[in-house]
Design a protein around this motif. Sequence first.
Motif, PDB file in Angstrom:
ATOM      1  N   PRO A  23      -4.771   3.194   2.648  1.00  0.00           N
ATOM      2  CA  PRO A  23      -5.963   2.888   3.462  1.00  0.00           C
ATOM      3  C   PRO A  23      -7.223   2.724   2.618  1.00  0.00           C
ATOM      4  CG  PRO A  23      -4.725   4.645   4.476  1.00  0.00           C
ATOM      5  CD  PRO A  23      -4.108   4.381   3.126  1.00  0.00           C
ATOM      6  N   ARG A  24      -7.344   3.495   1.551  1.00  0.00           N
ATOM      7  CA  ARG A  24      -8.503   3.357   0.667  1.00  0.00           C
ATOM      8  C   ARG A  24      -8.493   1.989  -0.005  1.00  0.00           C
ATOM      9  NH1 ARG A  24      -8.480   7.204  -3.977  1.00  0.00           N
ATOM     10  NH2 ARG A  24      -7.203   8.309  -2.481  1.00  0.00           N
ATOM     11  N   LEU A  25      -7.306   1.512  -0.391  1.00  0.00           N
ATOM     12  CA  LEU A  25      -7.173   0.186  -1.004  1.00  0.00           C
ATOM     13  C   LEU A  25      -7.572  -0.899  -0.007  1.00  0.00           C
ATOM     14  CD1 LEU A  25      -6.047  -1.623  -3.358  1.00  0.00           C
ATOM     15  CD2 LEU A  25      -3.873  -1.539  -2.160  1.00  0.00           C
ATOM     16  N   ILE A  26      -7.138  -0.740   1.232  1.00  0.00           N
ATOM     17  CA  ILE A  26      -7.448  -1.743   2.257  1.00  0.00           C
ATOM     18  C   ILE A  26      -8.928  -1.715   2.624  1.00  0.00           C
ATOM     19  CG2 ILE A  26      -7.003  -2.397   4.653  1.00  0.00           C
ATOM     20  CD1 ILE A  26      -4.106  -1.391   4.184  1.00  0.00           C
TER      21      ILE A  26
ATOM     22  N   PHE B 246     -12.153  -8.658   2.872  1.00  0.00           N
ATOM     23  CA  PHE B 246     -11.280  -9.647   3.513  1.00  0.00           C
ATOM     24  C   PHE B 246      -9.819  -9.278   3.270  1.00  0.00           C
ATOM     25  CE2 PHE B 246     -15.098 -11.940   2.056  1.00  0.00           C
ATOM     26  CZ  PHE B 246     -15.621 -12.275   3.294  1.00  0.00           C
ATOM     27  N   SER B 247      -8.974  -9.633   4.200  1.00  0.00           N
ATOM     28  CA  SER B 247      -7.549  -9.325   4.040  1.00  0.00           C
ATOM     29  C   SER B 247      -6.926 -10.146   2.920  1.00  0.00           C
ATOM     30  CB  SER B 247      -6.810  -9.554   5.356  1.00  0.00           C
ATOM     31  OG  SER B 247      -6.895 -10.913   5.738  1.00  0.00           O
ATOM     32  N   VAL B 248      -7.494 -11.332   2.647  1.00  0.00           N
ATOM     33  CA  VAL B 248      -6.956 -12.161   1.559  1.00  0.00           C
ATOM     34  C   VAL B 248      -7.102 -11.436   0.223  1.00  0.00           C
ATOM     35  CG1 VAL B 248      -7.244 -14.339   0.314  1.00  0.00           C
ATOM     36  CG2 VAL B 248      -7.432 -14.298   2.802  1.00  0.00           C
ATOM     37  N   ALA B 249      -8.205 -10.761   0.037  1.00  0.00           N
ATOM     38  CA  ALA B 249      -8.416 -10.014  -1.205  1.00  0.00           C
ATOM     39  C   ALA B 249      -7.399  -8.884  -1.330  1.00  0.00           C
ATOM     40  CB  ALA B 249      -9.840  -9.472  -1.256  1.00  0.00           C
ATOM     41  N   SER B 250      -7.085  -8.236  -0.225  1.00  0.00           N
ATOM     42  CA  SER B 250      -6.073  -7.173  -0.249  1.00  0.00           C
ATOM     43  C   SER B 250      -4.710  -7.741  -0.623  1.00  0.00           C
ATOM     44  CB  SER B 250      -5.978  -6.491   1.114  1.00  0.00           C
ATOM     45  OG  SER B 250      -7.140  -5.799   1.407  1.00  0.00           O
ATOM     46  N   VAL B 251      -4.368  -8.868  -0.037  1.00  0.00           N
ATOM     47  CA  VAL B 251      -3.079  -9.490  -0.327  1.00  0.00           C
ATOM     48  C   VAL B 251      -3.008  -9.895  -1.797  1.00  0.00           C
ATOM     49  CG1 VAL B 251      -1.655 -11.527   0.154  1.00  0.00           C
ATOM     50  CG2 VAL B 251      -2.675 -10.245   2.035  1.00  0.00           C
TER      51      VAL B 251
END
Length: 62
Positions: A5-8, A13-18
């Motif tokens: 969760p800390r990473l997310i 943006f979700s693209v950066a997480s992916v």
Amino acid sequence: MDSLPRLILHHPFSVASVLEIGAIVAVAVLLGLVWWRGRRRQADRRRAVARMREGDRPDGSS
């Protein structure tokens, strides 16, 4: 707080997480391939060398 969760949460943006998770997976795969190749090389060195038969000469002459 868990690490996922800390990473997310630190990405807007979700693209950066992916992309970050993809980079982590790519590095893990690369390290796994290096480890696997090293294991294969060790296994190749451990194989028995063919022994000379009676009458064989090391210089190749008869």
